[in-house]
Design a protein around this motif. Structure first.
Motif, PDB file in Angstrom:
ATOM      1  N   UNK A 283      81.327 -79.925 -17.539  1.00 42.50           N
ATOM      2  CA  UNK A 283      82.086 -78.862 -18.087  1.00 42.50           C
ATOM      3  C   UNK A 283      83.449 -78.741 -17.245  1.00 42.50           C
ATOM      4  N   UNK A 284      84.489 -78.532 -17.666  1.00 42.49           N
ATOM      5  CA  UNK A 284      85.879 -78.014 -17.238  1.00 42.49           C
ATOM      6  C   UNK A 284      86.585 -76.969 -17.365  1.00 42.49           C
ATOM      7  N   UNK A 285      86.589 -76.027 -16.565  1.00 47.26           N
ATOM      8  CA  UNK A 285      87.241 -74.636 -16.668  1.00 47.26           C
ATOM      9  C   UNK A 285      88.931 -74.759 -16.321  1.00 47.26           C
ATOM     10  N   UNK A 286      89.760 -74.515 -17.185  1.00 46.12           N
ATOM     11  CA  UNK A 286      91.095 -74.311 -16.547  1.00 46.12           C
ATOM     12  C   UNK A 286      91.297 -72.660 -16.406  1.00 46.12           C
ATOM     13  N   UNK A 287      91.752 -72.323 -15.369  1.00 46.54           N
ATOM     14  CA  UNK A 287      92.243 -70.790 -15.138  1.00 46.54           C
ATOM     15  C   UNK A 287      93.378 -70.936 -14.542  1.00 46.54           C
ATOM     16  N   UNK A 288      94.116 -69.965 -14.606  1.00 47.82           N
ATOM     17  CA  UNK A 288      95.771 -69.660 -13.818  1.00 47.82           C
ATOM     18  C   UNK A 288      95.639 -68.624 -13.119  1.00 47.82           C
ATOM     19  N   UNK A 295      91.439 -76.304 -12.074  1.00 46.72           N
ATOM     20  CA  UNK A 295      90.676 -76.884 -13.064  1.00 46.72           C
ATOM     21  C   UNK A 295      89.267 -77.117 -12.108  1.00 46.72           C
ATOM     22  N   UNK A 296      88.269 -76.321 -12.464  1.00 42.65           N
ATOM     23  CA  UNK A 296      86.931 -76.263 -11.780  1.00 42.65           C
ATOM     24  C   UNK A 296      85.898 -77.039 -12.780  1.00 42.65           C
ATOM     25  N   UNK A 297      85.206 -77.917 -12.318  1.00 44.11           N
ATOM     26  CA  UNK A 297      84.311 -78.563 -12.955  1.00 44.11           C
ATOM     27  C   UNK A 297      82.629 -78.418 -12.581  1.00 44.11           C
TER      28      UNK A 297
END
Length: 324
Positions: A283-288, A295-297
């Protein structure tokens, strides 16, 4: 194997041929997934159904379709990669087109989350990840710069919706070779917590095959909840899941949106997702936050044994990178 492997055109051809597993000598990418027929895994809509406890299947035009990203051609549209090979650790230009059933370059797309097309790059061992937004020339050629940190075989995903009447969202995939000395990395063990660039992201929830489930990702910094996430592409976060082995693609969207009157800018971002099959996923989460995208994985297992009877729900029980 201790000696780095030099990627050759032959090795890349083997990777493309076998898809889910490839090797040179005694190096084999672990397969952690079933390849059962499963739902189309483009933009998640949570409407998969179950039959006798088996994973649900989406259908289009009365035909079962595989998960997104496994095909280079779908519904008459083709992903044509003009630069199938680039050097490692060097900013290089990627060029590609989307062609219709007549072979013409597609030049009209619907905008989704602020972009006509989202481009994802992931290494076959899922150790490297990029979420890019290429630009389109008037003739329909897409281009972007990419700097990939490790040699090896990669999968390139184009996530888009043609503007043509009746066309739905598509995720087409093709292989990309990155030349250089290759040393495969093991897939990180499943975990509920990961850290990136001073932020801690905690995963609450479980992927289930064929069953829609909620995934909550909480962002903290220095032990404090981050409650002022920036809107990014029309959301507070974007989540991509790739199945280990064949890299089947699942692009989910968050529950709620900035400005809808109910969705808060953190610390928790909620998603609804359905795994197309049992297996291991990255899982790859993009947040700003404060103007920068991180990117948290995570590695997560979707266990068919935890699914329960049809229609039931059981209790919930290394960093990526982002470029523009």
């Amino acid at each position: 194997m201790n000696t780095p492997l030099e990627i050759t055109a032959f090795a890349v051809a083997l990777a493309a041929t076998f898809g889910a597993a490839y090797g040179v000598g005694d190096v084999v990418v672990p397969i952690g997934a079933s390849v059962d027929p499963a739902a189309h895994a483009g933009h998640e809509d949570g409407n998969a159904s179950n039959r006798e406890g088996e994973p649900g299947e989406h259908t289009r035009s009365g035909h079962n379709t595989p998960p997104g990203g496994l095909q280079i051609v779908e519904n008459g549209y083709r992903l044509d990669l003009e630069t199938p090979r680039i050097p490692v650790a060097k900013k290089s230009e990627l060029r590609f087109t989307i062609r219709d059933g007549a072979g013409r370059k597609t030049t009209a797309f619907k905008r989704e989350h602020g972009k006509e097309l989202h481009l994802i790059l992931a290494s076959r061992d899922l150790g490297a990840y990029r979420h890019l937004h290429p630009t389109r020339s008037p003739d329909g050629t897409w281009s972007t710069k990419a700097d990939l940190p490790a040699a090896g075989a990669y999968r390139l995903f184009a996530d888009f919706t043609p503007a043509a009447k009746g066309a739905g969202n598509l995720t087409l995939g093709t292989d990309l070779a990155v030349s250089g000395s290759y040393r495969p990395a093991p897939l990180p063990a499943p975990a509920k917590v990961t850290r990136v660039d001073g932020y801690t992201v905690t995963l609450d929830g479980r992927l289930r095959p064929g069953v829609a489930s909620e995934l909550k990702l909480k962002v903290t910094r220095n032990g404090r909840p981050v409650t002022d996430l920036d809107p990014y592409l029309g959301a507070y976060g974007h989540l991509v899941a790739l199945r280990s082995g064949d890299l089947a693609y699942l692009h989910t969207h968050p529950n709620g949106a900035p400005g809808d009157g109910g969705t808060k800018p953190g610390p928790t971002i909620s998603f609804t997702a359905t795994a197309p099959s049992a297996g291991t996923y990255r899982l790859f989460l993009d947040f700003q936050h404060q103007g920068k995208v991180r990117t948290a994985s995570f590695t997560a297992d979707a266990d068919r044994g935890a699914q329960g009877p049809a229609g039931s729900r059981t209790p919930d029980g290394p960093e990526g990178d982002h470029q523009h």
